[in-house]
Design an enzyme around this catalytic site. Structure first.
Site, PDB file in Angstrom:
ATOM      1  N   LEU A  96       0.813  -1.209   0.000  1.00  0.00           N
ATOM      2  CA  LEU A  96       0.000   0.000   0.000  1.00  0.00           C
ATOM      3  C   LEU A  96       0.849   1.263   0.000  1.00  0.00           C
ATOM      4  CD1 LEU A  96      -2.648  -1.103   2.657  1.00  0.00           C
ATOM      5  CD2 LEU A  96      -2.819  -1.261   0.167  1.00  0.00           C
ATOM      6  N   ASP A 154       5.452  16.789  11.088  1.00  0.00           N
ATOM      7  CA  ASP A 154       5.551  16.259   9.719  1.00  0.00           C
ATOM      8  C   ASP A 154       4.171  16.210   9.054  1.00  0.00           C
ATOM      9  OD1 ASP A 154       6.977  15.351   7.548  1.00  0.00           O
ATOM     10  OD2 ASP A 154       6.986  13.264   8.185  1.00  0.00           O
TER      11      ASP A 154
END
Length: 221
Positions: free
Chosen positions: A68, A191
């Protein structure tokens, strides 16, 4: 969820037969005490979180061929929990050898998992099921979000029709709600970017945005 007139502001501005470690569900207070300690020892963190030995193939069936996503030292695979659930999940596999090459410590992984556990039950975060340690890798078992990340979704949606202001406002409100939760706990994600914002589904009108990847997040008392 934040909405217009309620304080919302919109700005541009991470085997079969392998013996593994399993983290049982700790209390939020106990987990938070260790994150708050500036020099919490890895051994103490392990002891207090209630680790026990389990095999990864007792938890889920990893579909190694279904990737994925991929990062510097981790790969996310599709998997299914064992019966009777058989729930589809995502498993983040962190390669220990690659971690050593990049000087990423075990404590950093434990702290990332601890932050994910802190966000359990919060709708705007990818939910964690289990955390296991094998001989060559760590495994973070998470909920499967079928909408991909925000960058991928925007490109896909844009091919059909540009995103309107209501869509953008709804996604930004969800993001701000998640960030507000983290900041209330004195956690700085550090982040936030489209690649780390995951969508629960591919439906542009109903997709729920979820914050992921606490790899460099920090608690700042």
């Amino acid at each position: 969820m934040l909405a217009r007139g309620q304080g919302a502001s919109f700005r541009t501005r991470r085997q079969r037969g392998t013996i593994c470690l399993f983290i049982s569900k700790p209390s939020s207070a106990a987990m938070w005490a260790f994150l708050s300690a500036p020099k919490a020892a890895t051994g103490e963190l392990l002891r207090r979180t209630g680790l026990s030995y389990r095999r990864i193939d007792e938890v889920c069936d990893l579909q190694a061929g279904v990737v994925l996503g991929k990062g510097a030292f981790g790969t996310v695979h599709r998997a299914a929990l064992k019966a009777p659930s058989r729930e589809a999940v995502a498993v983040k596999v962190l390669d220990k050898r690659q971690m050593r090459r990049q000087r990423v410590t075990k404590k950093l992984v434990l702290e990332e998992v601890a932050l994910m556990k802190l966000c359990r039950g919060q709708e705007h975060f990818v939910q964690i099921h289990d955390f296991l340690e094998g001989r060559s890798a760590y495994y973070i078992v998470m909920e499967l979000c079928t909408g991909g990340n925000l960058e991928q979704a925007v490109h896909s949606w844009w091919e059909r029709e540009p995103l309107g202001e209501p869509h953008v406002a709804r996604l930004m409100a969800q993001l701000l709600e998640g960030v507000r939760f983290l900041h209330a706990k004195s956690v700085w994600h550090r982040d936030i970017k489209p690649q780390n914002l995951i969508l629960g589904s591919a439906d542009r009108d109903a997709a729920e945005l979820k914050i992921s990847d606490f790899g460099i997040a920090k608690h700042v008392p």
